[in-house]
Structure formats: C-alpha cells, structure tokens
Scaffold this motif. Sequence first.
Motif, short mmCIF file in Angstrom:
data_model
loop_
_atom_site.label_atom_id
_atom_site.label_comp_id
_atom_site.label_asym_id
_atom_site.label_seq_id
_atom_site.Cartn_x
_atom_site.Cartn_y
_atom_site.Cartn_z
N MET A 100 0.85 -1.19 0.00
CA MET A 100 0.00 0.00 0.00
C MET A 100 0.89 1.24 0.00
SD MET A 100 -2.85 -1.69 0.11
CE MET A 100 -3.94 -0.27 0.07
N LEU A 101 0.56 2.18 -0.87
CA LEU A 101 1.31 3.44 -0.94
C LEU A 101 0.45 4.54 -0.33
CD1 LEU A 101 2.75 3.27 -4.58
CD2 LEU A 101 3.72 2.34 -2.47
N SER A 102 0.61 4.75 0.95
CA SER A 102 -0.14 5.80 1.64
C SER A 102 0.72 7.06 1.69
CB SER A 102 -0.50 5.35 3.06
OG SER A 102 -1.15 6.40 3.75
N VAL A 103 0.43 7.99 0.80
CA VAL A 103 1.21 9.23 0.75
C VAL A 103 1.05 10.05 2.02
CG1 VAL A 103 1.60 11.37 -0.52
CG2 VAL A 103 1.10 9.26 -1.76
N PRO A 104 -0.19 10.31 2.52
CA PRO A 104 -0.31 11.13 3.73
C PRO A 104 0.42 10.55 4.93
CG PRO A 104 -2.43 10.93 2.62
CD PRO A 104 -1.50 9.95 1.96
N TRP A 105 0.49 9.22 5.01
CA TRP A 105 1.16 8.60 6.16
C TRP A 105 2.68 8.64 6.01
CZ3 TRP A 105 4.20 4.11 6.78
CH2 TRP A 105 4.39 3.70 8.10
N SER A 106 3.18 8.31 4.83
CA SER A 106 4.62 8.16 4.66
C SER A 106 5.33 9.44 4.22
CB SER A 106 4.91 7.07 3.62
OG SER A 106 4.41 7.42 2.35
N TRP A 107 4.56 10.38 3.65
CA TRP A 107 5.16 11.61 3.10
C TRP A 107 4.17 12.75 3.30
CZ3 TRP A 107 7.16 11.71 -2.69
CH2 TRP A 107 7.93 12.85 -2.90
N PRO A 108 3.95 13.14 4.57
CA PRO A 108 2.85 14.06 4.89
C PRO A 108 3.01 15.48 4.39
CG PRO A 108 4.17 13.61 6.83
CD PRO A 108 4.67 12.69 5.77
N SER A 109 4.23 15.91 4.14
CA SER A 109 4.41 17.28 3.67
C SER A 109 5.63 17.36 2.77
CB SER A 109 4.57 18.25 4.85
OG SER A 109 5.70 17.91 5.62
N ALA A 110 5.56 18.26 1.80
CA ALA A 110 6.67 18.42 0.85
C ALA A 110 6.40 19.63 -0.01
CB ALA A 110 6.82 17.18 -0.02
N GLY A 111 7.36 19.91 -0.90
CA GLY A 111 7.16 20.99 -1.86
C GLY A 111 6.29 20.56 -3.02
N LEU A 112 5.79 19.32 -2.97
CA LEU A 112 4.93 18.79 -4.02
C LEU A 112 3.52 18.58 -3.50
CD1 LEU A 112 7.16 16.02 -5.66
CD2 LEU A 112 6.67 18.28 -6.58
N GLY A 113 2.53 18.69 -4.38
CA GLY A 113 1.17 18.38 -4.03
C GLY A 113 0.97 16.89 -3.84
N LEU A 114 -0.20 16.52 -3.33
CA LEU A 114 -0.48 15.13 -3.03
C LEU A 114 -0.37 14.24 -4.28
CD1 LEU A 114 -1.41 13.14 -0.82
CD2 LEU A 114 -3.76 13.61 -1.53
N GLU A 115 -0.95 14.66 -5.38
CA GLU A 115 -0.92 13.84 -6.59
C GLU A 115 0.50 13.69 -7.13
OE1 GLU A 115 -3.64 15.31 -9.49
OE2 GLU A 115 -5.43 14.87 -8.27
N ALA A 116 1.29 14.74 -7.03
CA ALA A 116 2.67 14.66 -7.50
C ALA A 116 3.49 13.71 -6.63
CB ALA A 116 3.30 16.05 -7.50
N ARG A 117 3.27 13.75 -5.32
CA ARG A 117 3.96 12.82 -4.43
C ARG A 117 3.56 11.38 -4.75
NH1 ARG A 117 2.20 14.98 1.11
NH2 ARG A 117 1.08 16.57 -0.07
#
Length: 441
Positions: A65-82
């Motif tokens: 499972m690739l959970s972006v909010p859990w593994s990468w909660p903030s960045a200079g990229l938007g959610l879809e880009a992450r």
Amino acid sequence: MSAAPQDGRPSDIQVREAQVSFRDVALEPPFVISGRPLTHITAVTVRVDAQTRSGRAVAGTGAGMLSVPWSWPSAGLGLEARERVMRELVQLLAAQATGSSLRGDPFVLWRPLYDGLDEMLERTARHAGIDAIPRLAGLLALGAVDNALHDAWSRAAGLPLTSMYTAEHLREDLGCHGEAGEGLHPGDTLRRPRSQLPVQHALGVGDPLTADLAAAGVRSLEDWIRSEGVHHLKLKLTGEASADIERIRAVHRTATPLRPDLRLSLDPNEAYTLPVLGELLDTLEREDPVLFAAIDYLEQPIPRDQTPDPLELSRLSARIPVLLDEGYSRLSQLSTLRDEGWSGVVIKAVKGQSHAMITQALASAAGMRIAIQDLTAVDLALEHSLGLAAVLPVSWPAVEYNSRQYAAAANAQLAQRAPDLVTVRDGSVRVGPVSRGVHDI
C-alpha cells in the motif's frame, strides 16, 4: 562474527522480469487521522518472474500500500505529485531487482535495494526538483517488490515460507545488523501459527459512537460491536488533551456495556509532547482507573523526526508501553530504542517481508514489544498482513484491519478467494494453515 556466505542453495532464485500495477482505492467514509481526512490509498502489486539454480522458472507476487499522507505528509509537491513519485519509485526498484545478477535467498536480493535506498531517494528527489523524499515513503515503495521475492522463493522450494527462515535455507544470519543478530535467524523467533486473530477496530477522530450520531450509510461503534463482537479498539487522538480525554471516556462508556472485555490502544499520530501526554494519563489513571487499566499501549505519540528525552520517555513507557511507528525507518534504530525509552516497534507487512522478519527477530531477542498494523491494507496486501500476524511473536493478539471499515469493496476478490478472512465473528477472523508464499495462509 556473522556467518560467512555459503555456497548456493537449490532454493536460490534470480529475478528475470518484473511487472508492476497500481490500483486506486477510495476510502468510504474517509478515515480521519489528526484532523486530516484520508480519502484514498493506492494498492500496488508486483509480479516477478525468477529462475532457480536448476533453470526452473517460477513466479512470485507481492502486494503493498502506498499511503502518501502517512509516509510523506508534507513536501514541496502536491499530493498527486507525491503519489506519482512513489509509483515511480516502485518501478525503479522493480527494475533494479530485475537488472541484478545476484542469485540467492530473498534477503540476499533485497539487501542491495535496502542499502541503496537513500541514494535512490536522493536521485529521484533531484529529478523531481525537491529537497528530499522521506525514507518511509521509500520503504513502502520497496515493500511490494520485496514481498514478491519472498513469494517466488517459497514457491521455488515448494515449502511453507516461514519454515525457510533458517540456516538451512538462508545464506547468512542477522549478524550484519549488529552483534545481537549473530547466530540468529528470523525463523528462530517465530511462533506456532494462530488460527484465530482478534481484530483491532480503528476509531477515526470523527467516527460516530452511537447510531443517533451516525450519518446515513455510516456505521456506529455500537453497530460494529453488536454485529462483529470487536473488543480491541484503536483510538485516533487529536493532540488536544481535554477533547481526547472526553473522547476516550465516551468510547469506554459506549463499548464496555457491550464488551466488558474491552481493550484499548491510543494512537496520537505524532500530535503530543511527552509532558502533555503524561498529564492526560495522570488524569485518566486518577479519575478513571478501570478505563486506564484497559489501555494496552501508546503508538507514536510524538513527531517522527523528534528525538525524545530518554528519561521522560522511559517514565512514560514504565506506565504504558510506547511503540515507535512512523519514526521507524531504519533497522539500525533497533539497537538504540531501549536506551531512548521506547518499549518496542510497530511492524507493517507493507514495508516488506524482509523488514518485518528482521525487525521481529531483533526486537524479540532484545525483549522489546511488538504490534502489527496494516495501513488499511486490501486484498493481497491484507491477506499477507493477516498471515504475518498469525506467526509473529506479537505482544498483543489483535491485528489492525481497517479496510473492512473504510474500503470494504476493495476486498471483494479476497472474499471469494478466502471468505473466512473477511468474516469477523466474536471479534476475530479465522486463518487457515500455512502453505507456501506470502499470500498462502
């Protein structure tokens, strides 16, 4: 000293090809964690075609499972880009496994991928024009690839996977991970498979407790308890102590008349400081001693990048075990966790079978606590997580099973393949005997 590499084993494999596929899974209703609604998660499946030393072809499948909010909660990229970057990482890691000339057991094949993960993340971040990609995101990307390696290895040997984590089938012991691993193999600490797994029912911050508070189509905690008999609850907290205390009390008042054997775990999702959390526990212990006694453990109360005061965390852990979750991204951390005050770690199958097996062995040898969580795993990833939970030396019996609450439709194929895994009776699911591969349980 760690055992020296030995000659090849008949069960050794070499990867020839890999195929990666993704599936978007909607969460209905959204899963609210620390005020952030999680509305979707990505399931990933990796199939590897491998070859044994004798030249026989064998295939293996791994899921994650690739959970972006859990593994990468903030960045200079938007959610879809992450999300796109994490999918690219899976492709890159699968290609790296395919391009390797290595032949061996899955730990031998996985280790260069794991050891080179930081470099790959740095290179991918530069290409994406951002400063960094969290290692936790990289572990989720690696997980499905690693799971496929273990599946192929087991099928090549025609043996139950968990019976193969011994010196007979592995080239090395765990000495490469420190002195504690010398002479130790992952199979040394596994338990006899359990046939029943108590389900840990998650309560998001906004999940209704009673029917009168539930929106149309949303089930309340009362309903879940009456229909499934769940009695292990995992409460998501907000970081606002007064509101969280009232929420914990309300859950206890609602659930205990239906399940007097209620057990609780608390997951602040990094929202607390240790002093404030200590005050919350003081209040509960003083004013609600029966409720306080029902709490099994606390999960990742402080931010993942924060180094806790060892004395402060040790005092807290002496009252209720405190487990590292989001902050656990390197196996090397296991050697210092006890000195830092942690009671143990959370294991997730979606980080990969190698990571899980090494973690459970080293943590068990060190006397640390273990819990297994699933990151809202669905279908093959859920099947793997439940099978892993059946054999791990967990400190508490319940296994997280969020998808039945938030993504039940994504388990339709699993329901046809293994109906007992999606049927909760008296708070538990039944698992069958271990066969072979990471999905055969």
